[in-house]
Motif scaffolding. Structure first.
Motif, PDB file in Angstrom:
ATOM      1  N   PHE A   1       0.873  -1.170   0.000  1.00 37.01           N
ATOM      2  CA  PHE A   1       0.000   0.000   0.000  1.00 37.01           C
ATOM      3  C   PHE A   1       0.918   1.230   0.000  1.00 37.01           C
ATOM      4  CE2 PHE A   1      -3.208  -2.738   2.548  1.00 37.01           C
ATOM      5  CZ  PHE A   1      -3.470  -3.471   1.404  1.00 37.01           C
ATOM      6  N   ASN A   2       0.319   2.405  -0.285  1.00 32.36           N
ATOM      7  CA  ASN A   2       1.185   3.597  -0.385  1.00 32.36           C
ATOM      8  C   ASN A   2       1.974   3.834   0.899  1.00 32.36           C
ATOM      9  OD1 ASN A   2       0.676   4.106  -3.041  1.00 32.36           O
ATOM     10  ND2 ASN A   2      -1.158   5.327  -2.593  1.00 32.36           N
TER      11      ASN A   2
ATOM     12  N   GLY B   1      -7.120  -2.942 -11.249  1.00 34.55           N
ATOM     13  CA  GLY B   1      -7.917  -2.038 -10.409  1.00 34.55           C
ATOM     14  C   GLY B   1      -7.491  -2.018  -8.952  1.00 34.55           C
ATOM     15  N   ILE B   2      -6.318  -2.558  -8.629  1.00 32.93           N
ATOM     16  CA  ILE B   2      -5.870  -2.568  -7.229  1.00 32.93           C
ATOM     17  C   ILE B   2      -5.337  -1.183  -6.877  1.00 32.93           C
ATOM     18  CG2 ILE B   2      -4.193  -3.535  -5.600  1.00 32.93           C
ATOM     19  CD1 ILE B   2      -4.230  -6.115  -7.144  1.00 32.93           C
ATOM     20  N   LYS B   3      -5.790  -0.646  -5.727  1.00 28.76           N
ATOM     21  CA  LYS B   3      -5.304   0.663  -5.293  1.00 28.76           C
ATOM     22  C   LYS B   3      -4.118   0.425  -4.370  1.00 28.76           C
ATOM     23  CE  LYS B   3      -7.510   4.820  -3.663  1.00 28.76           C
ATOM     24  NZ  LYS B   3      -8.707   5.244  -2.989  1.00 28.76           N
ATOM     25  N   ALA B   4      -2.930   0.567  -4.911  1.00 26.01           N
ATOM     26  CA  ALA B   4      -1.735   0.230  -4.136  1.00 26.01           C
ATOM     27  C   ALA B   4      -0.542   0.948  -4.748  1.00 26.01           C
ATOM     28  CB  ALA B   4      -1.509  -1.281  -4.135  1.00 26.01           C
ATOM     29  N   TYR B   5       0.614   0.781  -4.121  1.00 25.35           N
ATOM     30  CA  TYR B   5       1.869   1.303  -4.661  1.00 25.35           C
ATOM     31  C   TYR B   5       2.041   0.744  -6.090  1.00 25.35           C
ATOM     32  CZ  TYR B   5       6.688   2.906  -4.393  1.00 25.35           C
ATOM     33  OH  TYR B   5       7.860   3.559  -4.609  1.00 25.35           O
ATOM     34  N   PRO B   6       2.535   1.550  -7.027  1.00 23.44           N
ATOM     35  CA  PRO B   6       2.515   1.092  -8.432  1.00 23.44           C
ATOM     36  C   PRO B   6       3.468  -0.061  -8.754  1.00 23.44           C
ATOM     37  CG  PRO B   6       3.519   3.269  -8.235  1.00 23.44           C
ATOM     38  CD  PRO B   6       2.952   2.948  -6.899  1.00 23.44           C
TER      39      PRO B   6
ATOM     40  N   LEU C   1     -10.743  -4.142  -4.222  1.00 28.68           N
ATOM     41  CA  LEU C   1     -11.936  -4.015  -5.073  1.00 28.68           C
ATOM     42  C   LEU C   1     -12.551  -2.630  -4.934  1.00 28.68           C
ATOM     43  CD1 LEU C   1     -13.532  -7.489  -4.077  1.00 28.68           C
ATOM     44  CD2 LEU C   1     -12.362  -6.955  -6.234  1.00 28.68           C
ATOM     45  N   PRO C   2     -11.749  -1.538  -5.012  1.00 30.47           N
ATOM     46  CA  PRO C   2     -12.330  -0.215  -4.788  1.00 30.47           C
ATOM     47  C   PRO C   2     -13.406   0.082  -5.829  1.00 30.47           C
ATOM     48  CG  PRO C   2     -10.111  -0.021  -5.699  1.00 30.47           C
ATOM     49  CD  PRO C   2     -10.331  -1.468  -5.399  1.00 30.47           C
ATOM     50  N   GLY C   3     -14.547   0.557  -5.330  1.00 29.22           N
ATOM     51  CA  GLY C   3     -15.637   0.924  -6.246  1.00 29.22           C
ATOM     52  C   GLY C   3     -16.421  -0.262  -6.776  1.00 29.22           C
ATOM     53  N   LYS C   4     -16.064  -1.481  -6.401  1.00 31.38           N
ATOM     54  CA  LYS C   4     -16.793  -2.656  -6.933  1.00 31.38           C
ATOM     55  C   LYS C   4     -17.820  -3.130  -5.898  1.00 31.38           C
ATOM     56  CE  LYS C   4     -14.019  -4.496 -10.522  1.00 31.38           C
ATOM     57  NZ  LYS C   4     -12.572  -4.303 -10.575  1.00 31.38           N
ATOM     58  N   GLU C   5     -18.917  -3.663  -6.409  1.00 33.78           N
ATOM     59  CA  GLU C   5     -19.970  -4.203  -5.532  1.00 33.78           C
ATOM     60  C   GLU C   5     -19.606  -5.614  -5.118  1.00 33.78           C
ATOM     61  OE1 GLU C   5     -23.270  -3.040  -4.798  1.00 33.78           O
ATOM     62  OE2 GLU C   5     -22.387  -1.093  -5.359  1.00 33.78           O
TER      63      GLU C   5
END
Ligand SMILES: Cc1cc2nc3c(=O)[nH]c(=O)nc-3n(C[C@H](O)[C@H](O)[C@H](O)COP(=O)(O)OP(=O)(O)OC[C@H]3O[C@@H](n4cnc5c(N)ncnc54)[C@H](O)[C@@H]3O)c2cc1C
Length: 380
Positions: free
Chosen positions: A120-121, A162-167, A320-324
């Motif tokens: 993660f960041n 779509g993973i929100k993490a360090y690139p 899963l940011p933004g996913k249902e």
């Protein structure tokens, strides 16, 4: 034991002249039973299991066929010397090859998915530390663990996942996934085919050895046997308090199917504490023990809000940011841990052996540990 619990017929068939009784029907217990029977077809082998289904870690795990992420290996190096640390990785890697040799890929749902370690960041410092040591780790894996090519590679995290993490992330092509239920079913099939008797719903309470046999005082009835092998992993110290085995809980969630899920493979985060993978179009996530470590040293098989809420927040904010999604399955399982990450494989006396304390990578080492336990039983 209740003396009137068993009939003459039951005594005279199921429980008469048992050569080897194995306590615990996880990967280690069942593989040991099978290998012992293969080498000693004339012997009567019985496995007892306290659960109606096996109730340990083997069917409650995440199904990673893995041997350690970059940050986990570096973390181990803070507590182990270099050679022991990388030899342990070698044991796990060889164990995975043994697992595949014994079962074949299709019987256990094996997919060579590869493994990724993400950050993660806020974990940038851990990433930089791993990056600075990647050549060292790859070199040590060649030197001690027999790899002839680099194991870890630094990659860009694919944006379409779509993973929100360090690139950036690390990739290990040698990892795979198994279906833990298929593994257990295949082990049971091998055992049944070779004539091993598996008795569920029997809990061993104490063990008493005399010159002729071992008596396992159990509920609901006792069992006499020439030899006993204890394979109850995280529960071992309940039966043999002198063993240094600490029960450690792991919790797991599985989501509902996710529309347009693109990520595939095994994923590790934060020194191996968090892990997730796809199962088809669902995500399995587990771990989070580090956020409530003291309370997770327990043999109570239940999930807790503190860990499940943490895992759900990781799903929502990073994976899963933004996913249902909803959580369709949630469970806990018990591992066996100790001061070191080595399993305990030893004879306590001429008639009783133990093969316990598989830690968090029993899929990797379980088959090899069983081979060693069977060799030990056969030795004088
Ligand atoms: C949540 C979780 C996730 C994990 N994920 C992974 C992973 O992805 N990859 C990996 O390699 N490893 C993983 N592990 C670890 C791995 O599952 C274990 O190391 C391995 O399954 C241990 O196998 P075992 O046969 O030694 O013990 P277990 O599978 O724990 O089997 C022991 C059996 O003994 C029985 N038993 C206990 N006490 C008694 C008694 N007194 N009498 C009779 N029976 C008894 C239990 O019911 C149980 O069925 C995970 C573990 C957990 C808990």
């Amino acid at each position: 034991m209740n003396a009137s619990y068993l009939s003459f017929w039951e005594h005279d068939t199921f429980l008469k002249n048992i050569d080897l009784t194995i306590v615990g029907s996880g990967i280690v217990g069942l593989t040991s039973a099978y290998l012992y029977k293969i080498h000693n077809p004339e012997k009567k082998v019985v496995v007892i299991e306290s659960g109606v289904l096996p109730h340990g870690a083997t069917t409650r795990n995440a199904g990673f066929a893995c041997f350690g992420s970059m940050s986990e290996i570096l973390d181990d190096l803070t507590e182990m010397d270099e050679e022991s640390c990388f030899r342990l990785v070698k044991e796990r890697h060889e164990g995975l090859l043994n697992l595949l040799d014994l079962h074949g890929k299709s019987k256990i749902g094996y997919i060579q998915s590869g493994g990724f370690e993400i950050f993660f960041n806020e974990d940038e410092a851990i990433f930089e530390e791993c990056l600075s040591k990647i050549d060292y780790v790859n070199h040590a894996l060649k030197k001690y663990a027999g790899f002839d090519t680099d194991v870890f590679e630094c990659i860009e995290l694919p944006k379409n996942w779509g993973i929100k993490a360090y690139p950036k992330a690390f990739f290990n092509p040698f990892e795979g996934q198994i279906h833990s239920g298929m593994l257990m079913q295949h082990l049971l099939k091998l055992c049944h085919k070779s004539g091993i008797l598996i008795l569920n719903g029997i809990k061993a309470n104490t063990i008493e050895v005399n010159h002729q046999h071992v008596t396992i005082a159990a509920h609901p009835f006792d069992i006499k046997s020439s030899l006993v092998l204890i394979c109850n992993n995280g529960f071992a110290s309940e039966l043999l308090p002198e063993l240094e085995v600490i029960p450690a809980r792991g919790q797991v969630l599985v989501t509902s199917p996710i529309q347009n899920l693109t990520l595939e493979g095994n994923f590790h985060h934060y020194k191996g504490y968090d892990y997730f993978r796809n199962i088809g179009d669902r995500i399995l996530i587990g771990g989070g023990r580090h956020i409530d470590l003291k309370n997770e040293y327990t043999s109570t098989i239940e999930t807790t809000p503190i860990i499940t809420n943490y895992l759900i927040s990781v799903l929502k904010n990073h994976i899963l940011p933004g996913k249902e999604f909803t959580i369709d399955y949630a469970w806990a399982g018990i591992m066996g841990k100790g001061a070191t990450k080595q399993p305990i494989i030893k004879k306590i006396n001429d008639r009783v052996g133990v093969a316990v304390r598989m830690g968090g990578m029993g899929v990797a080492i379980g088959t090899k540990v069983a081979q060693q336990a069977v060799e030990l039983l056969s030795s004088k």
